[in-house]
Design a protein around this motif. Structure first.
Motif, mmCIF file in Angstrom:
data_model
loop_
_atom_site.group_PDB
_atom_site.id
_atom_site.type_symbol
_atom_site.label_atom_id
_atom_site.label_comp_id
_atom_site.label_asym_id
_atom_site.label_seq_id
_atom_site.Cartn_x
_atom_site.Cartn_y
_atom_site.Cartn_z
ATOM 1 N N GLY A 9 34.413 11.254 40.819
ATOM 2 C CA GLY A 9 34.326 9.888 40.357
ATOM 3 C C GLY A 9 35.463 9.046 40.372
ATOM 4 N N SER A 10 35.437 7.836 40.000
ATOM 5 C CA SER A 10 36.869 6.995 40.265
ATOM 6 C C SER A 10 36.967 6.272 38.853
ATOM 7 C CB SER A 10 36.175 5.881 41.315
ATOM 8 O OG SER A 10 35.244 4.977 40.641
ATOM 9 N N HIS A 11 37.889 5.532 39.103
ATOM 10 C CA HIS A 11 38.471 4.644 38.022
ATOM 11 C C HIS A 11 37.467 3.644 37.875
ATOM 12 C CE1 HIS A 11 40.705 1.809 35.782
ATOM 13 N NE2 HIS A 11 40.301 0.942 36.459
ATOM 14 N N VAL A 12 36.983 3.061 36.662
ATOM 15 C CA VAL A 12 36.002 2.241 36.696
ATOM 16 C C VAL A 12 36.293 1.066 35.423
ATOM 17 C CG1 VAL A 12 33.793 3.700 37.337
ATOM 18 C CG2 VAL A 12 34.496 3.113 34.687
ATOM 19 N N GLY A 13 35.905 -0.295 35.610
ATOM 20 C CA GLY A 13 36.106 -1.128 34.583
ATOM 21 C C GLY A 13 35.451 -1.016 33.276
ATOM 22 N N MET A 14 36.049 -1.720 32.230
ATOM 23 C CA MET A 14 35.168 -1.681 31.072
ATOM 24 C C MET A 14 35.497 -2.960 30.368
ATOM 25 S SD MET A 14 35.003 -0.020 27.330
ATOM 26 C CE MET A 14 36.626 -0.512 26.849
ATOM 27 N N SER A 15 34.870 -3.903 30.991
ATOM 28 C CA SER A 15 34.931 -5.320 30.214
ATOM 29 C C SER A 15 33.316 -5.741 30.097
ATOM 30 C CB SER A 15 35.429 -6.268 31.518
ATOM 31 O OG SER A 15 34.516 -5.959 32.962
ATOM 32 N N GLY A 16 33.506 -7.060 29.180
ATOM 33 C CA GLY A 16 32.524 -7.698 28.683
ATOM 34 C C GLY A 16 31.459 -8.358 29.942
ATOM 35 N N PRO A 17 29.971 -8.337 29.637
ATOM 36 C CA PRO A 17 29.395 -8.063 28.222
ATOM 37 C C PRO A 17 29.012 -6.388 27.784
ATOM 38 C CG PRO A 17 27.811 -9.418 29.708
ATOM 39 C CD PRO A 17 29.078 -9.080 30.520
ATOM 40 N N ASP A 18 28.874 -5.873 28.913
ATOM 41 C CA ASP A 18 28.452 -4.587 28.705
ATOM 42 C C ASP A 18 29.349 -3.423 28.402
ATOM 43 O OD1 ASP A 18 25.824 -5.098 29.175
ATOM 44 O OD2 ASP A 18 25.524 -4.426 31.259
ATOM 45 N N PHE A 19 30.732 -3.756 28.740
ATOM 46 C CA PHE A 19 31.748 -2.782 28.011
ATOM 47 C C PHE A 19 31.236 -1.341 28.444
ATOM 48 C CE2 PHE A 19 32.401 -6.403 25.509
ATOM 49 C CZ PHE A 19 33.608 -6.791 25.730
ATOM 50 N N TYR A 20 31.531 -0.282 27.598
ATOM 51 C CA TYR A 20 31.119 1.037 28.038
ATOM 52 C C TYR A 20 29.835 1.203 28.802
ATOM 53 C CZ TYR A 20 31.873 6.128 28.064
ATOM 54 O OH TYR A 20 32.408 7.464 28.273
ATOM 55 N N LEU A 21 28.995 0.569 28.237
ATOM 56 C CA LEU A 21 27.618 0.686 29.001
ATOM 57 C C LEU A 21 27.671 0.304 30.592
ATOM 58 C CD1 LEU A 21 24.590 1.238 29.091
ATOM 59 C CD2 LEU A 21 24.289 -1.266 28.416
ATOM 60 N N GLY A 22 28.675 -0.847 30.606
ATOM 61 C CA GLY A 22 28.749 -1.278 31.993
ATOM 62 C C GLY A 22 29.669 -0.158 32.895
ATOM 63 N N SER A 23 30.762 0.516 32.210
ATOM 64 C CA SER A 23 31.465 1.626 33.121
ATOM 65 C C SER A 23 30.582 2.759 33.381
ATOM 66 C CB SER A 23 32.395 2.414 32.062
ATOM 67 O OG SER A 23 33.233 1.403 31.164
ATOM 68 N N VAL A 24 29.494 2.786 32.679
ATOM 69 C CA VAL A 24 28.650 4.184 32.928
ATOM 70 C C VAL A 24 27.758 3.692 34.117
ATOM 71 C CG1 VAL A 24 27.029 5.669 32.359
ATOM 72 C CG2 VAL A 24 28.735 5.126 30.630
ATOM 73 N N GLU A 57 25.449 3.024 23.653
ATOM 74 C CA GLU A 57 24.503 2.688 24.720
ATOM 75 C C GLU A 57 24.941 3.232 25.936
ATOM 76 O OE1 GLU A 57 25.477 0.487 22.608
ATOM 77 O OE2 GLU A 57 24.234 -1.416 22.271
ATOM 78 N N GLY A 58 26.159 3.313 26.107
ATOM 79 C CA GLY A 58 26.828 4.091 27.404
ATOM 80 C C GLY A 58 26.523 5.690 27.023
ATOM 81 N N ARG A 59 26.798 6.213 26.043
ATOM 82 C CA ARG A 59 26.694 7.765 25.755
ATOM 83 C C ARG A 59 25.228 8.132 26.099
ATOM 84 N NH1 ARG A 59 30.346 9.687 20.903
ATOM 85 N NH2 ARG A 59 30.057 11.583 22.049
ATOM 86 N N ALA A 60 24.355 7.190 25.584
ATOM 87 C CA ALA A 60 22.762 7.402 25.896
ATOM 88 C C ALA A 60 22.583 7.569 27.562
ATOM 89 C CB ALA A 60 21.979 6.305 25.130
ATOM 90 N N LEU A 61 22.996 6.547 28.041
ATOM 91 C CA LEU A 61 22.735 6.480 29.615
ATOM 92 C C LEU A 61 23.428 7.847 30.151
ATOM 93 C CD1 LEU A 61 21.549 4.815 31.754
ATOM 94 C CD2 LEU A 61 23.613 3.448 32.244
ATOM 95 N N LEU A 62 24.632 8.168 29.834
ATOM 96 C CA LEU A 62 25.191 9.252 30.201
ATOM 97 C C LEU A 62 24.341 10.552 30.117
ATOM 98 C CD1 LEU A 62 28.864 9.219 28.940
ATOM 99 C CD2 LEU A 62 28.170 9.121 31.409
ATOM 100 N N LYS A 63 23.774 10.495 28.868
ATOM 101 C CA LYS A 63 22.869 11.827 28.415
ATOM 102 C C LYS A 63 21.702 11.570 29.401
ATOM 103 C CE LYS A 63 21.653 14.179 24.565
ATOM 104 N NZ LYS A 63 21.043 14.292 23.090
ATOM 105 N N ALA A 64 21.130 10.494 29.423
ATOM 106 C CA ALA A 64 19.918 10.307 30.355
ATOM 107 C C ALA A 64 19.962 10.636 31.610
ATOM 108 C CB ALA A 64 19.187 8.760 30.177
ATOM 109 N N ASN A 65 21.171 10.525 32.149
ATOM 110 C CA ASN A 65 21.382 10.821 33.605
ATOM 111 C C ASN A 65 22.073 12.449 33.675
ATOM 112 O OD1 ASN A 65 21.316 8.581 35.647
ATOM 113 N ND2 ASN A 65 21.629 7.686 33.885
ATOM 114 N N GLY A 66 22.154 13.155 32.729
ATOM 115 C CA GLY A 66 22.711 14.561 32.647
ATOM 116 C C GLY A 66 24.144 14.492 32.960
ATOM 117 N N ILE A 67 24.831 13.681 32.594
ATOM 118 C CA ILE A 67 26.304 13.694 32.981
ATOM 119 C C ILE A 67 27.011 14.339 31.742
ATOM 120 C CG2 ILE A 67 28.309 12.352 33.072
ATOM 121 C CD1 ILE A 67 26.917 10.791 35.287
#
Ligand code: FE
Ligand code: FE
Ligand code: ZN
Length: 292
Positions: A9-24, A57-67
């Motif tokens: 993977g790579s470095h990703v951002g973590m800015s608003g409005p989505d923050f960690y969900l946006g990182s994922v 929200e970010g962690r849920a998306l990780l889980k949904a994608n099997g990461i």
């Protein structure tokens, strides 16, 4: 390689409005199955409260994608310098900041935080190393997490410490809580520091003999704008620098590094991230001249 477990993977951002969900989401858009992020601006200590960062929200998306969340890496802000006790005010500030970043890392469900060992600012490398080891012991005695710190191998610019495997080992050896320490190897940094990265098997053997491969928690995959030994620390896109695609591809797929997260920190091109192309080159084992 059969049974290859590749986390790239790579470095990703973590800015608003989505923050960690946006990182994922950003990581997924690159075809990545791991990533690295800062829990706030890397150059200052201002931090948004955790409950605003859409962590669940970010962690849920990780889980949904099997990461596999265990492979996701936090990078500590680079203003932290705990390698100089010449100025006790800054030294204490650095200790407090590492503690709070470790707690934040744990709140994201992450297990590893990369830390630059810092600069001795004239004390000399040996004293810088002792200062950092002492700071880390203070940190580990009060942070209350089990997040590991991965000390990053540095290029040797300015007064940096941790510029070869011996120095990184010395930091670990002088720390009482060795179980909390690991290493992040940065390909650009070790080449800039003088290691002959094109003979990577030899470099890895040296790493294993001096530090021990079991300490390697993360690898930063970057090409370098400068020749071996330049001590510059300027990252280049994969295949466009002095290290080259073949060497980096060999490292990414190296059987002894199987399962260890590989993170790109290469520069944007025309304000666009290069990571989708670079990840796909590694997955296909083939360089593509996408930048022309
Ligand atoms: Fe770094
Ligand atoms: Fe790095
Ligand atoms: Zn760097």
């Amino acid at each position: 390689m059969e049974n290859e477990e590749l986390y790239i993977g790579s470095h990703v951002g973590m800015s608003g409005p989505d923050f960690y969900l946006g990182s994922v989401k950003e990581a997924l858009s690159y075809g990545a199955n791991t990533f690295m992020f800062y829990t706030g601006a890397p150059q200052n200590s201002f931090r948004k409260p955790l409950n605003q960062l859409k962590i669940a929200e970010g962690r849920a998306l990780l889980k949904a994608n099997g990461i596999n969340e265990d492979k996701i890496i936090v990078h500590a802000p680079y203003l932290i310098n705990a390698a100089n006790y010449g100025n006790l005010e800054i030294y204490d500030l650095a200790i407090n900041l590492i503690v709070s970043e470790l707690r934040r890392t744990a709140a994201f469900g992450c297990k590893v935080m990369v830390l630059h060992p810092g600069s001795h600012v004239g004390l000399g490398n040996k004293n810088g190393i002792l200062a950092l080891a002492k700071a880390l012991d203070t940190v580990f005695e009060c942070d209350g997490t089990n997040v590991k710190i991965a000390l990053e191998t540095m290029s040797g610019k300015g007064n940096e410490i941790g510029i070869n495997f011996e120095e990184v080992k010395m930091i670990i050896d002088n720390c009482k809580h060795k179980d909390r320490l690991g290493v992040c190897m940065d390909t650009c940094h070790i080449s800039d520091a003088g290691y002959d990265i094109k003979d990577f098997d030899h470099v890895l053997k040296e790493f294993d003999q001096i530090i021990g491969l079991d300490r390697l928690l993360c690898v930063h995959i970057n090409d370098s704008k400068n020749e071996r030994g330049a001590h510059k620390d300027r990252h280049e896109n994969i295949g466009y620098g002095f290290i080259g695609f073949d060497t980096l591809n060999k490292i990414v797929h190296h059987p002894l590094l199987n399962g260890i997260p590989k993170v790109l920190e290469t520069p944007y091109v025309n304000e666009k991230p290069p990571y989708k192309q670079e990840i796909s080159m590694f997955r296909n084992n083939k360089f593509e001249d996408w930048r022309k």
